[in-house]
Design a protein around this motif. Structure first.
Motif, PDB file in Angstrom:
ATOM      1  N   SER A   1       1.544   0.295  -7.549  1.00 29.98           N
ATOM      2  CA  SER A   1       1.219  -0.686  -8.585  1.00 29.98           C
ATOM      3  C   SER A   1       2.461  -1.294  -9.218  1.00 29.98           C
ATOM      4  O   SER A   1       2.506  -2.502  -9.487  1.00 29.98           O
ATOM      5  N   SER A   2       3.492  -0.464  -9.434  1.00 30.86           N
ATOM      6  CA  SER A   2       4.707  -1.010 -10.043  1.00 30.86           C
ATOM      7  C   SER A   2       5.413  -1.980  -9.103  1.00 30.86           C
ATOM      8  O   SER A   2       5.935  -3.021  -9.536  1.00 30.86           O
ATOM      9  N   THR A   3       5.419  -1.660  -7.807  1.00 33.17           N
ATOM     10  CA  THR A   3       6.019  -2.571  -6.827  1.00 33.17           C
ATOM     11  C   THR A   3       5.244  -3.874  -6.766  1.00 33.17           C
ATOM     12  O   THR A   3       5.830  -4.966  -6.746  1.00 33.17           O
TER      13      THR A   3
ATOM     14  N   ALA B   1       0.830  -1.203   0.000  1.00 31.84           N
ATOM     15  CA  ALA B   1       0.000   0.000   0.000  1.00 31.84           C
ATOM     16  C   ALA B   1       0.860   1.247   0.000  1.00 31.84           C
ATOM     17  O   ALA B   1       1.826   1.344   0.762  1.00 31.84           O
ATOM     18  N   ASP B   2       0.498   2.198  -0.855  1.00 29.89           N
ATOM     19  CA  ASP B   2       1.182   3.484  -0.912  1.00 29.89           C
ATOM     20  C   ASP B   2       0.224   4.492  -1.539  1.00 29.89           C
ATOM     21  O   ASP B   2      -0.458   4.162  -2.518  1.00 29.89           O
ATOM     22  N   PRO B   3       0.149   5.703  -0.992  1.00 30.05           N
ATOM     23  CA  PRO B   3      -0.759   6.709  -1.555  1.00 30.05           C
ATOM     24  C   PRO B   3      -0.452   7.063  -3.009  1.00 30.05           C
ATOM     25  O   PRO B   3      -1.323   7.519  -3.737  1.00 30.05           O
ATOM     26  N   VAL B   4       0.798   6.869  -3.426  1.00 36.56           N
ATOM     27  CA  VAL B   4       1.177   7.127  -4.821  1.00 36.56           C
ATOM     28  C   VAL B   4       0.873   5.860  -5.624  1.00 36.56           C
ATOM     29  O   VAL B   4       1.595   4.860  -5.528  1.00 36.56           O
ATOM     30  N   GLU B   5      -0.179   5.912  -6.397  1.00 36.17           N
ATOM     31  CA  GLU B   5      -0.660   4.703  -7.082  1.00 36.17           C
ATOM     32  C   GLU B   5       0.383   4.098  -8.007  1.00 36.17           C
ATOM     33  O   GLU B   5       0.547   2.876  -8.053  1.00 36.17           O
ATOM     34  N   ALA B   6       1.093   4.926  -8.746  1.00 29.65           N
ATOM     35  CA  ALA B   6       2.084   4.399  -9.687  1.00 29.65           C
ATOM     36  C   ALA B   6       3.174   3.621  -8.966  1.00 29.65           C
ATOM     37  O   ALA B   6       3.617   2.562  -9.430  1.00 29.65           O
ATOM     38  N   THR B   7       3.586   4.136  -7.811  1.00 29.61           N
ATOM     39  CA  THR B   7       4.627   3.456  -7.029  1.00 29.61           C
ATOM     40  C   THR B   7       4.107   2.141  -6.463  1.00 29.61           C
ATOM     41  O   THR B   7       4.793   1.109  -6.520  1.00 29.61           O
TER      42      THR B   7
END
Length: 331
Positions: free
Chosen positions: A40-42, A32-38
């Motif tokens: 999703s890529s992880t 989980a991370d508020p930055v969706e791109a980060t």
């Protein structure tokens, strides 16, 4: 298999997520991370789910434990919500930059009765673990002095320094923890010096890039910590423990152990590893193993919330010493 959610997909979060994904004792369920791109890529890289809402992830029934690698000001709220939800928690240091907030959180952590571990990863570095084992085995007799050198290859960005709480609460917090751990006693007095010798702009952020700290315990044991935000030769991490029967030292970690001899140099070696993520790669892996084992066996966590409180108290004492230009007693 312990089902784990990793909160935070930044630099540290990605390390924790990769270690969970590689573990034979755990399953990485979601990042989980508020930055969706980060996020999703992880998740794509590690073959798990992702979310932009860490609190929603905490509430999932298929999550047994959470690893918190988010910004420091989120550590306490995420930890307390996770413990209330019945999850085991491994949280990055520090618990909080404010001593009163950390103390209040520790009361709630202890009340919860749930497994909680603070991520002082350097305790799990194999060479540090061996030094601690040798001390406890009596190999060097009574400990008299601990000397810790901790130098980074380069300063972090200004924005990081601005949010870090300063060098004593950010960089030296690890060294304060190591000092307590190796001395085997709590330091009761601290004398600190700090200067900006690397980057004068750091002074504009009310911080320092070059420091020395001297501490003593009630019985008179001594510790000297020297740190700098820049070492031209790489990530310089050394420990020396001197006792009544001998001395223990750990060496530098390099990419290989080859020594070269020629007409211009002798005993030349490869440069030191250039970043803490490389230097402490194995320590992060072993830290996760220790957390999982403690959760599964119900044994005491190897690093607790109170360890974080005591390391933060030393950082606060160092700051007071700088202000007073004198040694100060630890609160």
């Amino acid at each position: 298999m312990l089902k784990v959610a990793v909160l935070g997909a930044g630099r540290i979060g990605q390390i924790h997520a990769a270690n969970v994904a590689a573990s034979a004792q755990a399953e990485l369920v979601v990042v989980a991370d508020p930055v969706e791109a980060t996020a999703s890529s992880t998740a794509q890289k590690l073959n798990c789910e992702f979310s932009v809402d860490p609190y929603a992830v905490i509430g999932r029934s298929d999550v047994d434990a959470v690893v918190i690698g988010t910004p420091t000001d989120t550590h306490v709220p995420l930890t307390l919500v996770a413990l209330k939800a019945g999850k085991a928690v491994l949280c990055e240091k520090p618990l909080d930059l404010d001593q009163d907030k950390a103390n209040a959180a520790i009361v709630e952590i202890e009340k919860s009765g749930r497994p909680f571990m603070l991520a002082f990863n350097r305790r799990f570095d194999p060479s540090a673990s061996e030094i601690k084992r040798a001390i406890e085995a009596g190999e060097i007799g009574d400990v008299r002095q601990v000397i810790i050198t901790s130098r980074d290859p380069s300063p972090p960005p200004a924005d990081y320094i601005r949010r870090s709480g300063g060098i004593f609460k950010d960089m030296l917090i690890h060294d304060f923890d190591m000092a307590r751990w190796l001395l085997g006693e709590e330091p009761v007095e601290v004398f600190a010096m700090g200067n900006c010798l690397v980057d004068r702009d750091i002074a504009q952020l009310n911080d320092y890039d070059t420091t020395m700290v001297i501490m003593r315990t009630a019985s008179g044991k001594q510790c000297h910590i020297n740190t700098c935000r820049h070492a031209s030769y790489g990530h310089d991490q050394r420990i020396e423990v001197f006792g009544s029967k001998g001395m223990l030292q750990n060496g530098h970690v390099r990419p290989h152990t080859v020594h070269r001899f020629n007409d211009s140099s002798t005993d030349a070696q490869a440069p030191l590893l250039n970043f803490f993520l490389e230097r402490y790669k194995q320590a992060y892996e072993l830290e996760l193993d220790a957390f999982i084992e403690a959760v599964e066996t119900g044994s005491k966590m190897p690093v607790g919330a109170d360890d974080g409180r005591k390391a933060l108290a030393l950082a606060e004492a160092a700051l007071k010493s700088l202000e007073k230009r004198a040694g100060v007693l630890v609160d």
